[in-house]
Design a protein around this motif. Structure first.
Motif, PDB file in Angstrom:
ATOM      1  N   MET A   3      12.115  22.559  19.303  1.00  0.00           N
ATOM      2  CA  MET A   3      12.681  21.992  18.721  1.00  0.00           C
ATOM      3  C   MET A   3      13.657  21.533  19.492  1.00  0.00           C
ATOM      4  N   ALA A   4      14.017  21.670  20.493  1.00  0.00           N
ATOM      5  CA  ALA A   4      14.907  20.631  20.651  1.00  0.00           C
ATOM      6  C   ALA A   4      15.465  20.546  22.017  1.00  0.00           C
ATOM      7  N   ALA A   5      16.038  19.439  22.310  1.00  0.00           N
ATOM      8  CA  ALA A   5      16.584  19.211  23.634  1.00  0.00           C
ATOM      9  C   ALA A   5      18.046  19.515  23.641  1.00  0.00           C
ATOM     10  N   PRO A   6      18.602  19.820  24.780  1.00  0.00           N
ATOM     11  CA  PRO A   6      20.003  20.133  24.874  1.00  0.00           C
ATOM     12  C   PRO A   6      20.837  18.909  25.087  1.00  0.00           C
ATOM     13  N   PRO A   7      21.896  18.681  24.404  1.00  0.00           N
ATOM     14  CA  PRO A   7      21.956  18.977  23.017  1.00  0.00           C
ATOM     15  C   PRO A   7      21.125  17.975  22.281  1.00  0.00           C
ATOM     16  N   ARG A   8      20.832  18.179  21.024  1.00  0.00           N
ATOM     17  CA  ARG A   8      19.859  17.322  20.341  1.00  0.00           C
ATOM     18  C   ARG A   8      20.506  16.071  19.772  1.00  0.00           C
ATOM     19  N   PHE A   9      21.527  15.602  20.387  1.00  0.00           N
ATOM     20  CA  PHE A   9      22.106  14.312  20.060  1.00  0.00           C
ATOM     21  C   PHE A   9      22.228  13.554  21.362  1.00  0.00           C
ATOM     22  N   PRO A  10      22.536  12.255  21.298  1.00  0.00           N
ATOM     23  CA  PRO A  10      22.492  11.474  22.537  1.00  0.00           C
ATOM     24  C   PRO A  10      23.459  11.892  23.624  1.00  0.00           C
ATOM     25  N   GLY A  11      23.882  13.111  23.659  1.00  0.00           N
ATOM     26  CA  GLY A  11      24.536  13.693  24.816  1.00  0.00           C
ATOM     27  C   GLY A  11      25.808  13.039  25.280  1.00  0.00           C
ATOM     28  N   GLY A  12      26.522  12.366  24.388  1.00  0.00           N
ATOM     29  CA  GLY A  12      27.767  11.757  24.795  1.00  0.00           C
ATOM     30  C   GLY A  12      27.573  10.575  25.696  1.00  0.00           C
ATOM     31  N   LYS A  13      26.475   9.856  25.550  1.00  0.00           N
ATOM     32  CA  LYS A  13      26.198   8.703  26.401  1.00  0.00           C
ATOM     33  C   LYS A  13      27.253   7.636  26.169  1.00  0.00           C
ATOM     34  N   SER A  14      27.873   7.182  27.218  1.00  0.00           N
ATOM     35  CA  SER A  14      28.852   6.105  27.108  1.00  0.00           C
ATOM     36  C   SER A  14      28.562   5.077  28.181  1.00  0.00           C
ATOM     37  N   VAL A  15      28.852   3.869  27.872  1.00  0.00           N
ATOM     38  CA  VAL A  15      28.554   2.773  28.787  1.00  0.00           C
ATOM     39  C   VAL A  15      29.850   2.135  29.241  1.00  0.00           C
TER      40      VAL A  15
ATOM     41  N   PHE B 146      16.258  32.635  17.823  1.00  0.00           N
ATOM     42  CA  PHE B 146      17.528  33.072  18.410  1.00  0.00           C
ATOM     43  C   PHE B 146      17.977  32.123  19.520  1.00  0.00           C
ATOM     44  N   PHE B 147      17.075  31.788  20.443  1.00  0.00           N
ATOM     45  CA  PHE B 147      17.450  30.887  21.535  1.00  0.00           C
ATOM     46  C   PHE B 147      17.745  29.478  21.024  1.00  0.00           C
ATOM     47  N   LEU B 148      17.026  29.057  19.981  1.00  0.00           N
ATOM     48  CA  LEU B 148      17.290  27.748  19.392  1.00  0.00           C
ATOM     49  C   LEU B 148      18.698  27.705  18.802  1.00  0.00           C
ATOM     50  N   PHE B 149      19.047  28.747  18.066  1.00  0.00           N
ATOM     51  CA  PHE B 149      20.389  28.834  17.478  1.00  0.00           C
ATOM     52  C   PHE B 149      21.450  28.895  18.577  1.00  0.00           C
ATOM     53  N   SER B 150      21.210  29.681  19.621  1.00  0.00           N
ATOM     54  CA  SER B 150      22.159  29.786  20.730  1.00  0.00           C
ATOM     55  C   SER B 150      22.337  28.440  21.426  1.00  0.00           C
ATOM     56  N   GLY B 151      21.223  27.701  21.584  1.00  0.00           N
ATOM     57  CA  GLY B 151      21.309  26.380  22.201  1.00  0.00           C
ATOM     58  C   GLY B 151      22.134  25.415  21.370  1.00  0.00           C
ATOM     59  N   ASP B 152      21.969  25.459  20.050  1.00  0.00           N
ATOM     60  CA  ASP B 152      22.730  24.555  19.188  1.00  0.00           C
ATOM     61  C   ASP B 152      24.212  24.916  19.176  1.00  0.00           C
ATOM     62  N   VAL B 153      24.517  26.218  19.215  1.00  0.00           N
ATOM     63  CA  VAL B 153      25.923  26.634  19.226  1.00  0.00           C
ATOM     64  C   VAL B 153      26.605  26.197  20.519  1.00  0.00           C
ATOM     65  N   THR B 154      25.939  26.399  21.661  1.00  0.00           N
ATOM     66  CA  THR B 154      26.529  25.971  22.928  1.00  0.00           C
ATOM     67  C   THR B 154      26.577  24.440  23.025  1.00  0.00           C
ATOM     68  N   SER B 155      25.616  23.757  22.407  1.00  0.00           N
ATOM     69  CA  SER B 155      25.674  22.295  22.343  1.00  0.00           C
ATOM     70  C   SER B 155      26.896  21.848  21.549  1.00  0.00           C
TER      71      SER B 155
ATOM     72  N   ASP C 162      19.211  25.872  11.511  1.00  0.00           N
ATOM     73  CA  ASP C 162      18.896  27.126  12.201  1.00  0.00           C
ATOM     74  C   ASP C 162      19.205  28.325  11.315  1.00  0.00           C
ATOM     75  N   VAL C 163      20.333  28.263  10.620  1.00  0.00           N
ATOM     76  CA  VAL C 163      20.713  29.355   9.723  1.00  0.00           C
ATOM     77  C   VAL C 163      19.670  29.519   8.621  1.00  0.00           C
ATOM     78  N   ILE C 164      19.159  28.402   8.095  1.00  0.00           N
ATOM     79  CA  ILE C 164      18.126  28.461   7.059  1.00  0.00           C
ATOM     80  C   ILE C 164      16.864  29.125   7.606  1.00  0.00           C
ATOM     81  N   LEU C 165      16.437  28.723   8.797  1.00  0.00           N
ATOM     82  CA  LEU C 165      15.227  29.292   9.394  1.00  0.00           C
ATOM     83  C   LEU C 165      15.375  30.792   9.661  1.00  0.00           C
ATOM     84  N   ILE C 166      16.517  31.189  10.209  1.00  0.00           N
ATOM     85  CA  ILE C 166      16.740  32.609  10.488  1.00  0.00           C
ATOM     86  C   ILE C 166      16.829  33.401   9.190  1.00  0.00           C
ATOM     87  N   SER C 167      17.474  32.833   8.171  1.00  0.00           N
ATOM     88  CA  SER C 167      17.575  33.512   6.877  1.00  0.00           C
ATOM     89  C   SER C 167      16.194  33.698   6.262  1.00  0.00           C
TER      90      SER C 167
END
Length: 314
Positions: A1-13, A92-101, A125-130
């Motif tokens: 699920m997902a790339a780090p972070p799963r948003f456009p990564g602060g891309k600025s032009v 767990f790693f997915l949740f950790s990745g999103d938190v650090t993102s 992530d909280v829904i999936l873990i729950s």
């Protein structure tokens, strides 16, 4: 699920000052030649086709990631066997990745829409873990506890309220902060990029437990392929959104790539691992879990008639 972070990564032009007008004292400057809806939504001045395509592809990537976990939530609710199909290490790693993102997003002063989006990722992530913990406790206990469903429901409601309030609190807090010294600002930015690399490691690690569990079970039953398919689309479009904007850059392309290197490594790495997950879905598409096979293959050893009935027949 997902790339780090799963948003456009602060891309600025880099944007030429000629595209902006209006005194800073009157508020945010106006973008004369930019696309209005992008300026309103993302606070980015986009005045050429390369930048426009990059933003649109980046939004497609974000949309794919927003939807990626929902099919698995439904699949877990439908079959109630999520603890047998999903690896807790993956969650767990997915949740950790999103938190650090989220930490990287906050420390590097990303756009409000990116902050809200990554908070939504944490919520799913909280829904999936729950779900995982609920069905694991429910299916492993001989007696069904009436308070288990209530406890999980209250946990989800509390997490929802916190995550709904979090973006506003963070955005308001950021707006009220005093300007930092250049040294402190640089230190915070470096910490944010370190969080980006940590998120990349967490996302890459998330696929390994699930790959191992699928291999051990020789089955992918109970997991939704849309979870990984949408993640692949999100990772692919994210990388494309970064590459497409390169011809429009007015600054150093090397510096731009270095700033996005953490997110690109994670994105392309997870994309590669998801191809292995796809191969497992193809190879194991007709297989059932080992437990189900054992139950189905148990021979009928009990006689149709007991000894007394057999003697009476004779």
């Amino acid at each position: 699920m997902a790339a780090p972070p799963r948003f456009p990564g602060g891309k600025s032009v880099d944007v030429s000052p000629a595209n902006w007008s209006g005194p800073a004292a009157l508020g945010r400057p106006m973008c004369v030649n930019g696309t209005p809806w992008i300026l309103y939504l993302l606070e980015e001045c986009v005045d050429n086709v390369w930048e426009y395509c990059s933003v649109v592809i980046g939004l497609v990537s974000m949309f794919c990631f927003l939807l990626s976990t929902l099919p698995q939530v439904y699949e877990a609710y439908r079959n109630g066997k999520v603890e047998e199909a999903m690896s807790f290490g993956f969650l767990f790693f997915l949740f950790s990745g999103d938190v650090t993102s989220f930490a990287g997003c906050y420390l590097t002063s990303q756009l409000p829409i990116q902050t809200v989006t990554v908070v939504f990722y944490i919520f799913t992530d909280v829904i999936l873990i729950s779900q995982f913990l609920y069905y694991k406790i429910k299916n492993s206990s001989s007696r069904k506890s009436p308070g288990l469903k209530w406890l999980c429901s209250m946990w989800c409601v509390a997490a929802t309220l916190v995550l709904l309030a979090l973006p506003k609190l963070i955005i308001d807090n950021s707006a009220n902060l005093d300007p930092q010294s250049p040294a402190a600002s640089k230190s915070v930015e470096i910490t944010g990029y370190i969080c980006g690399y940590l998120a990349s490691v967490f996302y890459l690690c998330s696929r390994l437990p699930q790959l191992y569990k699928n291999f051990r079970r020789q089955s992918t039953e109970g997991t939704s392929y849309l979870l990984f398919a949408l993640a692949m689309m999100g990772n692919g479009t994210y990388g494309l959104s970064v590459i497409v904007v390169l011809p429009a850059l007015k600054g150093s392309k090397q510096t731009f790539i270095i700033k996005h290197l953490a997110w690109l490594i994670g994105s392309l790495g997870v994309l590669l691992l998801d191809f292995f997950v796809t191969a497992q879905f193809i190879m194991y598409r007709k297989n059932h879990p080992a437990k189900s096979k054992t139950l189905l293959s148990v021979p009928e050893v009990e006689p149709l008639l007991c000894e007394e009935e057999e003697l009476s027949v004779l």
